[in-house]
Design an enzyme around this catalytic site. Structure first.
Site, PDB file in Angstrom:
ATOM      1  N   HIS A 159     -32.971  21.713  23.454  1.00  0.00           N
ATOM      2  CA  HIS A 159     -31.987  20.920  22.708  1.00  0.00           C
ATOM      3  C   HIS A 159     -32.237  20.976  21.202  1.00  0.00           C
ATOM      4  CE1 HIS A 159     -31.507  18.250  26.497  1.00  0.00           C
ATOM      5  NE2 HIS A 159     -30.362  18.876  26.319  1.00  0.00           N
ATOM      6  N   CYS A 246     -36.227  11.814  24.175  1.00  0.00           N
ATOM      7  CA  CYS A 246     -35.492  11.913  25.448  1.00  0.00           C
ATOM      8  C   CYS A 246     -35.646  10.671  26.319  1.00  0.00           C
ATOM      9  CB  CYS A 246     -35.993  13.078  26.278  1.00  0.00           C
ATOM     10  SG  CYS A 246     -36.282  14.559  25.353  1.00  0.00           S
TER      11      CYS A 246
HETATM   12  C1  CIR Z   1     -33.482  18.912  31.488  1.00  0.00           C
HETATM   13  O1  CIR Z   1     -33.651  20.119  31.663  1.00  0.00           O
HETATM   14  O2  CIR Z   1     -32.379  18.425  31.314  1.00  0.00           O
HETATM   15  C2  CIR Z   1     -34.703  18.025  31.512  1.00  0.00           C
HETATM   16  N1  CIR Z   1     -35.707  18.624  32.343  1.00  0.00           N
HETATM   17  C3  CIR Z   1     -35.255  17.788  30.120  1.00  0.00           C
HETATM   18  C4  CIR Z   1     -34.356  17.007  29.236  1.00  0.00           C
HETATM   19  C5  CIR Z   1     -34.969  16.728  27.911  1.00  0.00           C
HETATM   20  N2  CIR Z   1     -34.143  15.900  27.127  1.00  0.00           N
HETATM   21  C6  CIR Z   1     -34.036  15.979  25.798  1.00  0.00           C
HETATM   22  O3  CIR Z   1     -34.607  16.866  25.157  1.00  0.00           O
HETATM   23  N3  CIR Z   1     -33.233  15.098  25.217  1.00  0.00           N
END
Ligand code: CIR
Length: 251
Positions: A159, A246
């Site tokens: 992201h 996150c």
């Molecule tokens: C995903 O792949 O969506 C999750 N394993 C990790 C999400 C991380 N979120 C973020 O960077 N805001």
């Protein structure tokens, strides 16, 4: 201290099955993830936040990463239309909690956006163009707000906010190897050390910077600017490509 609410969702037992882009991902330790999450919650409280702890969602292994479910604006919130199929159902669960604090508008396909791709710096809303977030998201957010909305190419990592964070005011912490740094040219930026890409995802709360543990060189660079830094153990979330931002929605 500025009053602030943080919505968090503790890791479900299924968190061990979370998505990861890492080919040889080490096994996730659920108990350790819960300990790290509790430390995070305690730190948010220490720094003056009121923490609203939601129910874990076992049907959604990645639901601990609640930041991705919404974009919090001053007068309303946008429920995201998530880029990963297995995560799409998370947002409905977060909607009712959000409605305690904001009116909620809902984004729908063909718009795709994860909250981790949206960084607000002052009035400007930067929107990462990643595997999860498409150009239609930039248009949709611009239509729904009267603020400048600026796309940013995400070249590596998951992201936008995996590679850039706001520290204080207009000071950013950035990894120019993972995103196009050009849209941030007008800001003052600290570059993360090349050996410490995870350091780019930080949360600043009431003047204190929370940084993932294990990034001593970047920590020193931030401290040199006179900022107080607290290092947080994040190993279990990093195995699933997640970082400090996150784990909460800050309202
Ligand atoms: C995903 O792949 O969506 C999750 N394993 C990790 C999400 C991380 N979120 C973020 O960077 N805001």
């Amino acid at each position: 201290l500025t009053p602030l609410t943080a919505l968090v969702r503790p890791p479900a037992a299924s968190f061990t099955q979370a998505l990861s882009r890492q080919s040889n991902r080490p096994r996730i330790d659920h108990n350790l993830a819960c300990v790290q999450h509790r430390n995070y919650v305690e730190m948010l409280k220490t720094l003056g936040a009121q923490v609203d702890v939601l129910e874990p969602l076992d049907a959604f292994p990645d639901s601990v990463f609640i930041e991705d479910n919404a974009i919090i604006l001053d007068d309303f919130a946008l429920l995201t239309s998530m880029g990963a199929e297995s995560r799409r159902g998370e947002t409905l669960h977060t909607k009712s909690a959000l409605e305690r604090y904001r009116n909620v508008e809902v984004l729908q396909p063909p718009v795709y956006v994860d909250g981790g791709d949206v960084l607000q710096v002052g009035r400007t809303i930067f929107v990462g163009q990643s595997t999860r977030t498409n150009p239609l998201a930039v248009e949709a957010i611009a239509r729904l707000t009267d603020r400048p909305v600026v796309p940013v190419a995400v070249r590596d990592g998951l992201h936008l906010k995996s590679a850039v964070s706001g520290l204080t005011g207009e000071l950013l912490l950035i990894n120019p190897r993972h995103i196009d740094p050009a849209p941030f040219a007008a800001y003052s930026c600290i570059e993360v050390d090349a050996d410490e890409p995870n350091a780019a995802n930080c949360v600043t709360l009431n003047g204190t910077v929370l940084m993932p543990k294990g990034n001593p060189k970047t920590r020193a660079l931030v401290e040199q600017r006179g900022l107080e830094v607290r290092a947080m153990p994040m190993s279990e979330f990093e195995k699933a490509d997640g970082g400090l931002t996150c784990l909460s929605l800050l309202i």
